[in-house]
Design an enzyme around this catalytic site. Structure first.
Site, PDB file in Angstrom:
ATOM      1  N   LYS A 182       0.974  -1.034  -0.149  1.00 38.39           N
ATOM      2  CA  LYS A 182       0.024  -0.061  -0.190  1.00 38.39           C
ATOM      3  C   LYS A 182       1.031   1.255  -0.025  1.00 38.39           C
ATOM      4  CE  LYS A 182      -1.624  -1.919   3.656  1.00 38.39           C
ATOM      5  NZ  LYS A 182      -2.336  -2.021   5.000  1.00 38.39           N
ATOM      6  N   THR A 215      -8.467   8.965   9.182  1.00 36.41           N
ATOM      7  CA  THR A 215      -8.002   7.895   8.484  1.00 36.41           C
ATOM      8  C   THR A 215      -7.409   6.560   9.383  1.00 36.41           C
ATOM      9  OG1 THR A 215      -5.687   8.752   8.789  1.00 36.41           O
ATOM     10  CG2 THR A 215      -6.730   9.242   6.567  1.00 36.41           C
TER      11      THR A 215
END
Length: 281
Positions: A182, A215
Site C-alpha cells: 500500500k 484515516t
C-alpha cells in the site's frame, strides 16, 4: 423448523486481530466491514488495547492458549470462508495462528502485518519478525504491508514506486504467495498500490488521493474488505479492487465527520448491503 429445512448459510469471515476500544481499527473495524459487505463476522482476539483517536494507552496480550481456544470454538462449530489476520505481538501468538491455519486447512487468508504504529514506533521485535515471516508468509493467500511495514520487512527505506516493486519481489522471495504493498504514505496527489503475484503478474492501482483527517483503521478496513470479497467468491485481483473502492468510499463519506479529538475512523456504514445468503453446502 428442523435442521433439514435450512437452505442457506452466510459467507463467514474470521478476524484474528487486536481489539481497538475506540472502535476505528482492529477487530471492531473488521466486524463493521464484514457486516457492511454482507458477510457474517467472527473474531479471535490476540490483544486488548486501550486506545482512542489520539493514540494507544495500553496493550494487554491474550495468552496463546486463550487465542487457540477462541479459534477452535469458532472453527469447530461455524467454520470460515476467509480469514483476516492482523496484530500478532509475539512468536508464540504467531505460531498459534500458523498451527490453526494448518489444523483447519484455512483458505483465503489475508495477512495484514501490523508492525509499525502511526507514530512510527516499531511494535514487534526481531525474533517475532523472523517467526512471522517464516511461519505466516507461506500460509497466507496475500500479505498487505504498508510502506513502513514493507520497509521494515526488507530492511531499507521505500520512497518511490520502483522501491515498492523491488520490495514486493523481495517479499515474494521470503515466501509470500502474493503481496499488496500500500503506497498511501508516498507523497503526492495520487495514491499508488501494487499487487504482485507469485506468477510474476503485477497490478498497479492508482487513484486520486482523498484528503481527510479521518484515516484511522484504513489498513484494517482494506484487508478485512479483501477477506470479505474472497469469501464472496471474488478472485484475489477482484477482491483488492473491490476493497480499495470500499475504503475510498468510506474515507470520502467520513471526511467531514468529527469523531474524537484525533484521527477519526472511516464511515464503514456509508452504503451497507443486506446479509448475503448462499446455498447451504
Amino acid at each position: 423448523m428442523t435442521v433439514d429445512s435450512f437452505k442457506f448459510e452466510y459467507p463467514r469471515v474470521l478476524s484474528i486481530a487486536g481489539s481497538d476500544s475506540g472502535g476505528g481499527a482492529g477487530i471492531q473495524a473488521d466486524l463493521k466491514t464484514f457486516s457492511a459487505l454482507g458477510c457474517f463476522g467472527m473474531t479471535a482476539i490476540t490483544a486488548l488495547t486501550a486506545q482512542n483517536t489520539c493514540g494507544v494507552r495500553a496493550i494487554h496480550a491474550v495468552p496463546p492458549q486463550m487465542l487457540r481456544d477462541q479459534i477452535d470454538a469458532v472453527m469447530e462449530d461455524i467454520g470460515a470462508d476467509a480469514v483476516k489476520i492482523g496484530m500478532l505481538h509475539s512468536p508464540e501468538i504467531v505460531l498459534t495462528v500458523a498451527e490453526a491455519i494448518d489444523r483447519y486447512a484455512m483458505t483465503n487468508v489475508v495477512f495484514d502485518p501490523v508492525m509499525v504504529a502511526t507514530s512510527g514506533a516499531v511494535l514487534i521485535d526481531n525474533t517475532a519478525l523472523d517467526v512471522l515471516v517464516r511461519e505466516l508468509f507461506p500460509r497466507a493467500t496475500v500479505i498487505t504491508p504498508n510502506l513502513d511495514e514493507a520497509a521494515l520487512l526488507v530492511g531499507r527505506a521505500l520512497t518511490t514506486s520502483q522501491d515498492m516493486e523491488q520490495a514486493a519481489l523481495t517479499l515474494l522471495d521470503k515466501g509470500a504467495r502474493a503481496v499488496l504493498i500500500k503506497g498511501g504514505h508516498l507523497p503526492g496527489d495520487t495514491v499508488i498500490d501494487l499487487l504482485v503475484m507469485k506468477s510474476g503478474e503485477k497490478f498497479w492501482m492508482q487513484a486520486p488521493r482523498i484528503h481527510s483527517p479521518n484515516t484511522h483503521g484504513t489498513g484494517c478496513t482494506l484487508s478485512s474488505a479483501m477477506a470479505a470479497h474472497l469469501a464472496l467468491g471474488a478472485s484475489l485481483v477482484e477482491a483488492v479492487q473491490h476493497a480499495r473502492a470500499f475504503v475510498r468510499e468510506a474515507l470520502q463519506a467520513g471526511a467531514q465527520v468529527r469523531t474524537g479529538k484525533g484521527s477519526g475512523p472511516l464511515n464503514h456504514g456509508h452504503a451497507p448491503v443486506a446479509m448475503r445468503l448462499i446455498p447451504l453446502r
